[in-house]
Design a protein around this motif. Structure first.
Motif, PDB file in Angstrom:
ATOM      1  N   GLU A 533       0.796  -1.105  -0.092  1.00 54.92           N
ATOM      2  CA  GLU A 533       0.069  -0.039  -0.042  1.00 54.92           C
ATOM      3  C   GLU A 533       0.617   1.265   0.095  1.00 54.92           C
ATOM      4  OE1 GLU A 533      -2.449  -0.402   3.266  1.00 54.92           O
ATOM      5  OE2 GLU A 533      -3.807  -1.700   2.302  1.00 54.92           O
ATOM      6  N   TYR A 534       2.088   1.160   0.642  1.00 52.32           N
ATOM      7  CA  TYR A 534       2.970   2.442   0.834  1.00 52.32           C
ATOM      8  C   TYR A 534       3.458   2.698  -0.831  1.00 52.32           C
ATOM      9  CZ  TYR A 534       2.993   1.766   5.591  1.00 52.32           C
ATOM     10  OH  TYR A 534       2.785   1.453   6.949  1.00 52.32           O
ATOM     11  N   PHE A 535       3.808   1.703  -1.474  1.00 47.85           N
ATOM     12  CA  PHE A 535       3.890   1.971  -3.138  1.00 47.85           C
ATOM     13  C   PHE A 535       2.839   2.321  -4.072  1.00 47.85           C
ATOM     14  CE2 PHE A 535       7.649  -0.520  -1.713  1.00 47.85           C
ATOM     15  CZ  PHE A 535       8.816   0.078  -2.382  1.00 47.85           C
ATOM     16  N   ASP A 536       1.670   1.834  -3.437  1.00 46.18           N
ATOM     17  CA  ASP A 536       0.547   2.001  -4.176  1.00 46.18           C
ATOM     18  C   ASP A 536       0.357   3.592  -4.071  1.00 46.18           C
ATOM     19  OD1 ASP A 536       0.090  -0.352  -5.238  1.00 46.18           O
ATOM     20  OD2 ASP A 536      -1.340  -0.869  -3.670  1.00 46.18           O
ATOM     21  N   ALA A 537       0.635   4.245  -2.599  1.00 45.50           N
ATOM     22  CA  ALA A 537       0.579   5.488  -2.468  1.00 45.50           C
ATOM     23  C   ALA A 537       1.644   6.318  -3.363  1.00 45.50           C
ATOM     24  CB  ALA A 537       0.607   5.830  -1.169  1.00 45.50           C
ATOM     25  N   SER A 587       3.833  -3.136  -8.727  1.00 38.42           N
ATOM     26  CA  SER A 587       3.105  -3.131 -10.111  1.00 38.42           C
ATOM     27  C   SER A 587       2.398  -1.955 -10.314  1.00 38.42           C
ATOM     28  CB  SER A 587       2.012  -4.446  -9.971  1.00 38.42           C
ATOM     29  OG  SER A 587       1.304  -4.491  -8.687  1.00 38.42           O
ATOM     30  N   ARG A 588       1.882  -1.253  -9.419  1.00 38.24           N
ATOM     31  CA  ARG A 588       1.141   0.039  -9.594  1.00 38.24           C
ATOM     32  C   ARG A 588       2.154   1.240  -9.934  1.00 38.24           C
ATOM     33  NH1 ARG A 588      -3.617   1.395  -6.961  1.00 38.24           N
ATOM     34  NH2 ARG A 588      -3.767  -0.883  -6.685  1.00 38.24           N
ATOM     35  N   VAL A 589       3.370   1.029  -9.615  1.00 37.50           N
ATOM     36  CA  VAL A 589       4.158   2.278  -9.871  1.00 37.50           C
ATOM     37  C   VAL A 589       4.602   1.830 -11.526  1.00 37.50           C
ATOM     38  CG1 VAL A 589       6.623   3.057  -9.511  1.00 37.50           C
ATOM     39  CG2 VAL A 589       5.134   2.501  -7.687  1.00 37.50           C
TER      40      VAL A 589
END
Length: 805
Positions: A533-537, A587-589
């Protein structure tokens, strides 16, 4: 079927007779030729005069062996060596060694032989070798092989426009669309196909610096070991493993010692003259005149040679270690001896750290204990064991580092290559300095132009259009802190407002990406859900700046709190080098970059060097720009705090030295009124004039009293660069992967280093031509709403920048 006879090379094919010149003779009465001027003909280049020499085959044998056998796996017969020696002596003359002419000729002959499938054994009586030398003779001018522009000029009469375009693409590293009409044996005349034209690249996408940027992981670097016998670097033939045999740990320390030892012997201070004698024992402490004379050279004594030399003065080079008894010791490849530093003084004083695990120089006297006489010597025999007695050290110093140009054999204002050094070694897998270095620098000068003055603005009336050849370094980006994401958003806003085409080519984001090791937490998910979730942010913040994502390369360097290593390390020091953050969490990045690049047109992509990308690399990692021309090392570690915890405390005459609050494992020395020495072995390097400091307050460097932050930055930089190693600690303090420890070497010195260390003050320091930067944490401690980062322009110095958010 009969074998098809190879066609003659097109550059040697007979030229088609020129059509009749319609222009009449200007003076037929004086017999002036009617076709004296040929507008479209190019005169052959004038050949420089070469004085032939008689080159003995035995003199050429080492160079030929390294080129044919070690590099191309070919075997030379004595007759072939005689043919090559005769050819090189006749066409290269006396400059065959100093100017590197023979190396290029041997390289071309070896490549042509392999292209003709001549076999493993090169025979001097074969017609293939004679034909290769005959072909090569026609392409030599002034002892050099005609490459690059010369070949293009010769081929301009026989190649059509499409073939010339293919030739240009070949020199730029692209695959040609069709085969050139010439023999395969002549393909190596382009010097590995990495030559660069003097004209502008036809592909607009290749004219952006980012196309020449390559992020190299520590696990992708060539594993090189120094061969003491051949005085050369060789590739490690063994297969790397994370759990290698114990012998590989010994190889790790031996290789570290051999690299430092050969570097030290290349220093002028350790090269004794054969015509002068040393009257007194040399010491790290110089005379009052501080002038280096022929009598003041240093000599390193192996530890095993101390046996039976009680009371004699020596200088040792070895690994500072802790003995099983808890005392300090020093050991080299011949033995180990107890070390007493209770009266030792650092040279220069308080200029570097000294911790167990470092390779240091110690100057002192050998003292043989009475109880160890006879019986103690018989146990060790001076080889491989602990030598009886102790070594009383009076002066201790770091082995002086070597500039990058001296290591690679580069000299002159235009970076011309010379004979010495390791210029032919490809340390990063991007090409060696001698092969592609000068051509890459020419390409850099053509692409990276001077910044143009922009329109006056309200913020800075004298502002210039910033260069796109910049690297933005953001350190200690804790994604679990909302204020860190706010600071990142503000930093990206600063660069999104810059003029079009001036976006920095790379953004380096350094961990720890979480303030605590969340992967080591309990629960069903073990913290992995929160970590993702931190990398999604982070991806949501990056998605708001599509223009930056389309024109920049983002490199992410992890820390000790990042996955997967933190799941079993709990935030403690994990083995180096450590692998990147797994793709499972990022993956979101990557999706944010793919979305931004999908909106980029083909014309815009060519202008910015292609679409942007996100590279998740290791720690440490290296950025190579224009091949070996620029090498930037990025390393994340709390090195300053670890040095303060494990350093050995020495005598000092400075009253403020107690501010360091050092913790030492072995017994420490006591304070004393030692002399104020300005001595160093790296050509009298002084901490004031040997380093160039660029901090937030440049005026402070000109003050008589050096600020504490500047002094600590210089101390850290000198320690790391003199060691030539990113992890100069014991394995119990900072473990390393034995088979991948060569990625931690700083030899040759890179052009720039990013030491992301939040425990040290931010700084920009230049030492021995290497620019070292520390961005610190993105959130400035004690100042709310302030973000800090470093902006480094290629080939220049870094600049510490701040913003309010």
């Amino acid at each position: 079927m009969h074998a098809r006879k190879p066609q003659a090379a097109s550059i040697f094919a007979p030229k088609t007779p020129a059509p009749a010149n319609p222009i009449p003779s200007s003076s037929p009465a004086f017999g002036t030729p009617a076709h004296s001027l040929k507008p479209f003909a190019v005169a052959p280049p004038t050949k420089a005069t070469i004085l032939p020499i008689l080159l003995p085959p035995a003199t050429l044998r080492p160079l030929a062996f390294r080129t044919f056998t070690k590099k191309h796996s070919l075997t030379l017969t004595s007759s072939a060596l005689q043919e090559l020696a005769t050819f090189i002596g006749r066409h290269c003359g006396s400059g065959w060694r100093e100017e590197g002419l023979a190396e290029k000729v041997l390289e071309e002959v070896a490549k042509s032989w392999k292209n003709r499938n001549g076999g493993v054994i090169v025979d001097g009586a074969s017609a293939e070798l004679k034909d290769i030398l005959k072909t090569l003779e026609g392409n030599m001018s002034g002892g050099r092989v005609a490459t690059g522009r010369e070949l293009n000029r010769q081929n301009s009469l026989v190649l059509d426009s499409s073939q010339e375009a293919d030739l240009s693409n070949t020199r730029l590293g692209l695959r040609p669309t069709k085969t050139l009409l010439r023999d395969d044996s002549n393909t190596s005349f382009g010097m590995s196909g990495l030559g660069v034209q003097e004209e502008e690249p036809e592909d607009e996408g290749l004219s952006h610096p980012r196309k020449w940027l390559k992020v190299i992981s520590a696990y992708d670097q060539p594993r090189l070991l120094y061969n003491v016998t051949k005085k050369h670097f060789e590739k490690d033939p063994s297969k790397p493993s994370l759990m290698p045999p114990a012998s590989h740990k010994t190889t790790l320390f031996r290789n570290r010692y051999n690299v430092v030892h050969q570097r030290l012997l290349r220093n002028e201070s350790f090269q004794s003259s054969s015509v002068t004698t040393t009257k007194a024992a040399p010491s790290l402490k110089r005379s009052a005149s501080s002038n280096l004379t022929a009598q003041q050279t240093y000599k390193i004594t192996p530890i095993s040679n101390l046996l039976g030399r009680h009371g004699s003065h020596h200088m040792l080079l070895g690994l500072l270690s802790v003995l099983p008894t808890g005392n300090l010791g020093i050991n080299d490849l011949t033995g180990t001896i107890s070390l007493d530093l209770s009266h030792a003084v650092a040279i220069p004083e308080d200029s570097a750290w000294f911790t167990p695990g470092m390779i240091v120089l110690v100057d002192g006297v050998y003292e043989e204990e009475e109880e160890s006489t006879g019986k103690g010597l018989g146990n060790s025999n001076g080889v491989g064991g602990i030598i009886g007695g102790r070594f009383q050290g009076f002066f201790i110093g770091q082995p002086p580092c070597e500039k990058r140009k001296a290591t690679l054999g580069v000299s002159g204002p235009d970076d011309h290559t010379i004979g010495g050094g390791f210029g032919w070694i490809d340390f990063l897998g991007v090409g060696s300095e001698r092969a592609v270095g000068p051509k890459m620098r020419k390409l850099e000068r053509r692409i990276v132009r001077q910044p143009r003055r922009s329109q006056p603005s309200t913020l800075d009336p004298d502002a210039q259009v910033p260069s796109c050849a910049r690297v933005v370094v953001i350190g200690e980006l804790n994604l679990d802190q909302p204020r860190a994401l706010q600071a990142l958003r503000k930093i990206l806003t600063v660069y999104s407002t810059e003029p079009e085409g001036s976006t920095p080519m790379s953004f380096v984001l350094v961990g720890n990406f979480t303030q605590h090791a969340v992967m080591a937490g309990g629960g069903a998910s073990g913290g992995s859900v929160e970590y993702k979730e931190y990398f999604d942010a982070l991806a949501s913040v990056l998605a708001d700046f599509p223009t930056i994502l389309q024109s920049a390369t983002f490199a992410f360097v992890p820390g000790d709190n990042d996955g997967w290593a933190s799941s079993f390390g709990g935030g403690a020091a994990v083995p180096l080098p450590r692998k990147p953050v797994p793709d499972l969490f990022t993956s979101r990045v990557r999706r944010a970059f793919a979305t931004a690049n999908a909106e980029l047109s083909a014309a815009a992509a060519a202008k910015v060097g292609g679409g942007g990308e996100a590279v998740w690399t290791s720690n440490p990692a290296r950025l190579s720009v224009f091949g070996p021309a620029h090498e930037i090392v990025v390393f994340r570690d709390d090195m300053s705090a670890r040095l303060r915890r494990t350093a050995v405390r020495l005598k000092t005459s400075r009253p403020d030295a107690e501010e360091e609050n050092q913790e030492n494992e072995p017994p420490t020395a006591t304070a004393s009124n030692g002399g104020d020495d300005d001595i160093d072995m790296a050509n009298a390097l002084d901490s004031t004039d040997a380093m160039d400091v660029d901090t937030l307050k440049p005026s402070a460097a000109a003050e008589p009293v050096v600020p504490h932050d500047v002094r600590s930055a210089r101390k850290l930089v000198k320690t790391v660069l003199d060691q030539g190693y990113l992890c100069p600690f014991r394995h119990a303090i900072r473990p390393t992967h034995w088979d991948h420890a060569t990625a931690l070497h700083l030899y040759p010195l890179p052009t720039a280093i990013v030491l992301a260390d939040p425990t040290a003050p931010p700084f920009c320091v230049t030492y021995e031509g290497c620019h070292v930067m520390n961005p610190g944490a993105v959130l400035v401690a004690g100042r709310r709403g302030v973000g800090r980062w470093i902006e480094y322009e290629l080939g220049k110095t870094g600049r510490i920048r701040e913003c309010l958010f």
